[in-house]
Design a protein around this motif. Structure first.
Motif, PDB file in Angstrom:
ATOM      1  N   ASP A 131       1.014  -1.062  -0.010  1.00 37.28           N
ATOM      2  CA  ASP A 131       0.198  -0.144  -0.037  1.00 37.28           C
ATOM      3  C   ASP A 131       0.799   1.109  -0.013  1.00 37.28           C
ATOM      4  O   ASP A 131       1.988   1.078   0.617  1.00 37.28           O
ATOM      5  CB  ASP A 131      -0.886   0.130   1.219  1.00 37.28           C
ATOM      6  N   LEU A 132       0.145   2.442  -0.377  1.00 36.27           N
ATOM      7  CA  LEU A 132       1.308   3.600  -0.605  1.00 36.27           C
ATOM      8  C   LEU A 132       1.457   4.155   0.721  1.00 36.27           C
ATOM      9  O   LEU A 132       2.460   4.992   1.073  1.00 36.27           O
ATOM     10  CB  LEU A 132       0.464   4.549  -1.485  1.00 36.27           C
ATOM     11  N   HIS A 133       0.684   3.821   1.575  1.00 37.28           N
ATOM     12  CA  HIS A 133       0.595   4.561   2.962  1.00 37.28           C
ATOM     13  C   HIS A 133       0.978   3.755   4.125  1.00 37.28           C
ATOM     14  O   HIS A 133       0.322   2.643   4.519  1.00 37.28           O
ATOM     15  CB  HIS A 133      -0.788   5.266   3.061  1.00 37.28           C
ATOM     16  N   ALA A 134       2.051   4.395   4.742  1.00 32.59           N
ATOM     17  CA  ALA A 134       2.573   3.683   5.875  1.00 32.59           C
ATOM     18  C   ALA A 134       1.631   3.108   7.089  1.00 32.59           C
ATOM     19  O   ALA A 134       1.782   2.075   7.796  1.00 32.59           O
ATOM     20  CB  ALA A 134       3.710   4.279   6.311  1.00 32.59           C
ATOM     21  N   GLU A 135       0.847   4.371   7.475  1.00 31.83           N
ATOM     22  CA  GLU A 135      -0.120   4.007   8.657  1.00 31.83           C
ATOM     23  C   GLU A 135      -1.016   2.416   8.139  1.00 31.83           C
ATOM     24  O   GLU A 135      -1.147   1.808   9.140  1.00 31.83           O
ATOM     25  CB  GLU A 135      -1.069   4.858   8.624  1.00 31.83           C
ATOM     26  N   PHE A 136      -1.353   2.385   6.885  1.00 37.24           N
ATOM     27  CA  PHE A 136      -2.319   1.287   6.709  1.00 37.24           C
ATOM     28  C   PHE A 136      -1.317  -0.080   6.767  1.00 37.24           C
ATOM     29  O   PHE A 136      -1.826  -0.942   7.326  1.00 37.24           O
ATOM     30  CB  PHE A 136      -2.693   1.244   5.271  1.00 37.24           C
ATOM     31  N   ILE A 137      -0.132   0.098   6.154  1.00 41.08           N
ATOM     32  CA  ILE A 137       0.827  -1.277   6.241  1.00 41.08           C
ATOM     33  C   ILE A 137       1.146  -1.619   7.839  1.00 41.08           C
ATOM     34  O   ILE A 137       1.033  -2.868   8.204  1.00 41.08           O
ATOM     35  CB  ILE A 137       2.236  -0.981   5.673  1.00 41.08           C
ATOM     36  N   ASP A 138       1.530  -0.535   8.455  1.00 47.21           N
ATOM     37  CA  ASP A 138       1.663  -0.934   9.912  1.00 47.21           C
ATOM     38  C   ASP A 138       0.400  -1.362  10.619  1.00 47.21           C
ATOM     39  O   ASP A 138       0.270  -2.439  11.511  1.00 47.21           O
ATOM     40  CB  ASP A 138       2.000   0.335  10.857  1.00 47.21           C
ATOM     41  N   GLY A 139      -0.834  -0.853  10.137  1.00 51.75           N
ATOM     42  CA  GLY A 139      -1.968  -1.280  10.789  1.00 51.75           C
ATOM     43  C   GLY A 139      -2.491  -2.767  10.447  1.00 51.75           C
ATOM     44  O   GLY A 139      -2.774  -3.483  11.423  1.00 51.75           O
ATOM     45  N   THR A 140      -2.130  -3.268   9.230  1.00 50.71           N
ATOM     46  CA  THR A 140      -2.161  -4.253   8.552  1.00 50.71           C
ATOM     47  C   THR A 140      -1.606  -5.499   9.432  1.00 50.71           C
ATOM     48  O   THR A 140      -2.033  -6.427   9.839  1.00 50.71           O
ATOM     49  CB  THR A 140      -1.871  -4.481   7.288  1.00 50.71           C
ATOM     50  N   LYS A 141      -0.254  -5.065   9.887  1.00 60.02           N
ATOM     51  CA  LYS A 141       0.467  -6.034  10.437  1.00 60.02           C
ATOM     52  C   LYS A 141       0.304  -6.164  12.051  1.00 60.02           C
ATOM     53  O   LYS A 141      -0.040  -7.444  12.289  1.00 60.02           O
ATOM     54  CB  LYS A 141       1.965  -5.826  10.376  1.00 60.02           C
ATOM     55  N   THR A 142      -0.320  -5.125  12.417  1.00 61.12           N
ATOM     56  CA  THR A 142      -0.803  -5.189  13.496  1.00 61.12           C
ATOM     57  C   THR A 142      -2.241  -5.953  13.930  1.00 61.12           C
ATOM     58  O   THR A 142      -2.196  -6.720  14.747  1.00 61.12           O
ATOM     59  CB  THR A 142      -0.989  -3.550  14.421  1.00 61.12           C
ATOM     60  N   ARG A 143      -2.884  -5.669  12.826  1.00 63.28           N
ATOM     61  CA  ARG A 143      -4.152  -6.571  13.042  1.00 63.28           C
ATOM     62  C   ARG A 143      -4.119  -7.934  12.991  1.00 63.28           C
ATOM     63  O   ARG A 143      -4.845  -8.966  13.565  1.00 63.28           O
ATOM     64  CB  ARG A 143      -5.302  -5.835  11.995  1.00 63.28           C
ATOM     65  N   LEU A 144      -3.061  -8.173  12.131  1.00 60.61           N
ATOM     66  CA  LEU A 144      -2.883  -9.737  11.806  1.00 60.61           C
ATOM     67  C   LEU A 144      -2.218 -10.557  13.259  1.00 60.61           C
ATOM     68  O   LEU A 144      -2.758 -11.488  13.282  1.00 60.61           O
ATOM     69  CB  LEU A 144      -1.699  -9.998  10.710  1.00 60.61           C
ATOM     70  N   VAL A 145      -1.433  -9.667  13.707  1.00 63.26           N
ATOM     71  CA  VAL A 145      -1.160 -10.105  15.026  1.00 63.26           C
ATOM     72  C   VAL A 145      -2.100 -10.188  15.923  1.00 63.26           C
ATOM     73  O   VAL A 145      -2.419 -11.274  16.843  1.00 63.26           O
ATOM     74  CB  VAL A 145       0.112  -9.238  15.610  1.00 63.26           C
ATOM     75  N   LEU A 146      -3.150  -9.204  16.224  1.00 62.97           N
ATOM     76  CA  LEU A 146      -4.207  -9.247  16.941  1.00 62.97           C
ATOM     77  C   LEU A 146      -5.227 -10.722  16.612  1.00 62.97           C
ATOM     78  O   LEU A 146      -5.643 -11.278  17.581  1.00 62.97           O
ATOM     79  CB  LEU A 146      -5.110  -8.224  16.658  1.00 62.97           C
TER      80      LEU A 146
END
Ligand SMILES: C[S@@+](CC[C@H](N)C(=O)[O-])C[C@H]1O[C@@H](n2cnc3c(N)ncnc32)[C@H](O)[C@@H]1O
Length: 449
Positions: A131-146
């Motif tokens: 994704d172009l946006h770092a916030e979304f990429i960090d959010g994706t990884k965090t949600r996968l861990v959740l």
């Protein structure tokens, strides 16, 4: 991503105001599940909250510009249900992954390993996203861990960053990727829906095109033969006549296995979508089986065989009120499903008017409404001026009986279903009305001399 890099990109990012929400998710990920309401907060974080928060902090214009609309849980799972297999060798890539909703839907089908870190390592080897946006990429990884923590029901939080577990989920332009497309056995896509300039050398369109159309063809050109592609796409690509060349290009590149209308994307993005499942062809595959399905030809006749169909000719704010005075109709003064013989309004008009009897159909027509084609018969002896939000159907036999037959037919579920399948946008077109299957009992229309 290092803190320095993250801060630098956050400053430039149009979604920097979303960072506070992603940080809250990271706190949740690192926290212990002894904390108050941990479970409920994780359920919310994995189901729709990412979208709600984005709408709260980012203006509609910005979300539209970047096509930032995240797929809801139900729609994501519906798409993944079309996947042929989830065996452990399959790897999934979402080139425009946003907050990872489609990757989460895939991960829900994966088995758990013995420990949380082992599960995360395995998931990380099977999931890729850009994704172009770092916030979304960090959010994706965090949600996968959740999600993984929720499945493992571990009490302890993850210590440190999830970055090391997900090497293939990163900030990048999906349209510039090559390796990620080559590595995947399945693509999951809900690309941006905005309008962009057609790519250089594009053979299926010129000028401005749907970004979703471009993403799909680019993705198919880059993946390996046999790759499965599951996507959520705007309805216009399925039913718009101007998208025909794009559909042909898709059929050249891939076998088309499923094309399924869905309806409105969600309450925040009032756009109709459909689901598609494709398998990338081997280059030069001569057979070209399984092309985009063409609507089956029916033997019965259509409205066009029995009626001349036009859009009403009066454009109220454009046309001067000069010329002869006529009875005048527009959608607000026409009662539905009845025969109208008395007219409350008149206006002067120099252009085309219509001699009753004829049927008018409202152009505004929402998918999912009880009637897609709401009609009225216009009777009387004098010609009538008709506003351009009404479609006029003039019977070739010039009889009231033909009009009554058509009005009865337009009220049926068969016509609703036909129009829902044929046209998902909010306005009926002359060609859609002409194509409605219609077989009057009063026999065929007389030929025009
Ligand atoms: C419609 S959202 C869908 C996100 C996700 N696939 C889902 O289904 O929830 C499209 C995403 O594409 C991202 N995007 C737009 N252009 C992109 C590009 N060229 N490369 C990568 N991501 C892009 C946007 O930031 C947005 O997050």
């Amino acid at each position: 991503m290092t803190d320095k890099l993250r801060n630098r990109s956050a400053k430039r990012s149009p979604f920097s105001s979303y960072r506070a929400y992603v940080s809250r998710l990271q706190v949740l990920m690192n926290g212990t599940d002894q904390e108050a309401e941990w479970d409920e907060r994780v359920v919310a974080a994995l189901n729709g909250q990412a979208s709600v928060e984005l709408r709260r902090v980012a203006a509609l214009t910005k979300r539209r510009k970047f096509g930032a609309y995240f797929t809801g849980t139900k729609l994501g799972e519906l798409l993944l249900a079309k996947c042929a297999s989830f065996d452990e060798h399959r790897t999934f890539y979402d080139p425009t992954c946003g907050m990872g909703d489609l990757l989460l839907a895939a991960a829900k089908t994966f088995p758990l390993e013995r420990t949380l870190p082992e599960t995360l390592i395995k998931w990380g080897s099977r999931l890729a996203g850009t994704d172009l946006h770092a916030e979304f990429i960090d959010g994706t990884k965090t949600r996968l861990v959740l999600l993984a923590r929720q499945c493992h029901q571990t009490t302890n939080g993850l210590v440190g960053s999830p970055d090391k577990f997900f090497p293939h989920i990163r900030v990048a332009d999906g349209l510039s990727e090559k390796t990620a497309f080559q590595r995947a056995t399945s693509l999951l896509m809900n690309p941006p829906f905005g309008v962009v300039a057609a790519p250089n050398g594009c053979k299926w369109a010129g000028g401005r095109v749907s970004a979703a159309a471009t993403f799909m063809t680019t993705a198919l050109e880059r993946v390996r033969p046999g790759t499965e592609v599951l996507a959520i796409l705007p309805e216009v690509l399925r039913s718009g006549s101007f998208s025909e060349h794009w559909r042909d290009r898709i059929s050249e590149l891939a076998e088309v296995h499923i094309v399924e209308p869905y309806g409105v994307f969600d309450e925040s993005a009032d756009v109709d979508v459909f689901l598609i499942r494709l398998i990338r062809r081997t280059d030069g595959n001569a057979t070209r089986k399984k092309r985009w399905p063409v609507p089956r030809k029916r033997r019965i006749t259509t409205v066009a065989n029995h009626f001349d169909v036009h859009v009403g000719r009066v454009v109220p704010h454009r046309d001067p009120e000069t010329g002869p005075e006529y009875d005048y109709i527009h959608p607000r003064c026409v009662p539905t499903w009845t025969i109208m013989r008395e007219f409350s309004e008149t206006r002067r008009h120099e252009g085309c008017v219509y001699q009753p009897p004829f049927v008018v159909v409202r152009r505004t027509s929402r998918p999912g409404h009880p009637y897609r084609a709401t009609a009225t018969i216009i009777a009387g002896k004098q010609p009538v001026a008709v506003e351009n939000h009404l479609i006029v159907c003039e019977p070739k036999k010039r009889t009231l009986k033909s009009c009554q037959e058509l009005m009865r037919e337009l009220k049926t579920e068969v016509v609703n279903e036909f129009l829902n399948a044929r046209i998902r946008c909010r306005h009926l077109t002359v060609s859609a009305v002409e194509a409605i299957p219609f077989q009057p009992k009063t026999g065929p229309a007389r030929r025009k001399p």
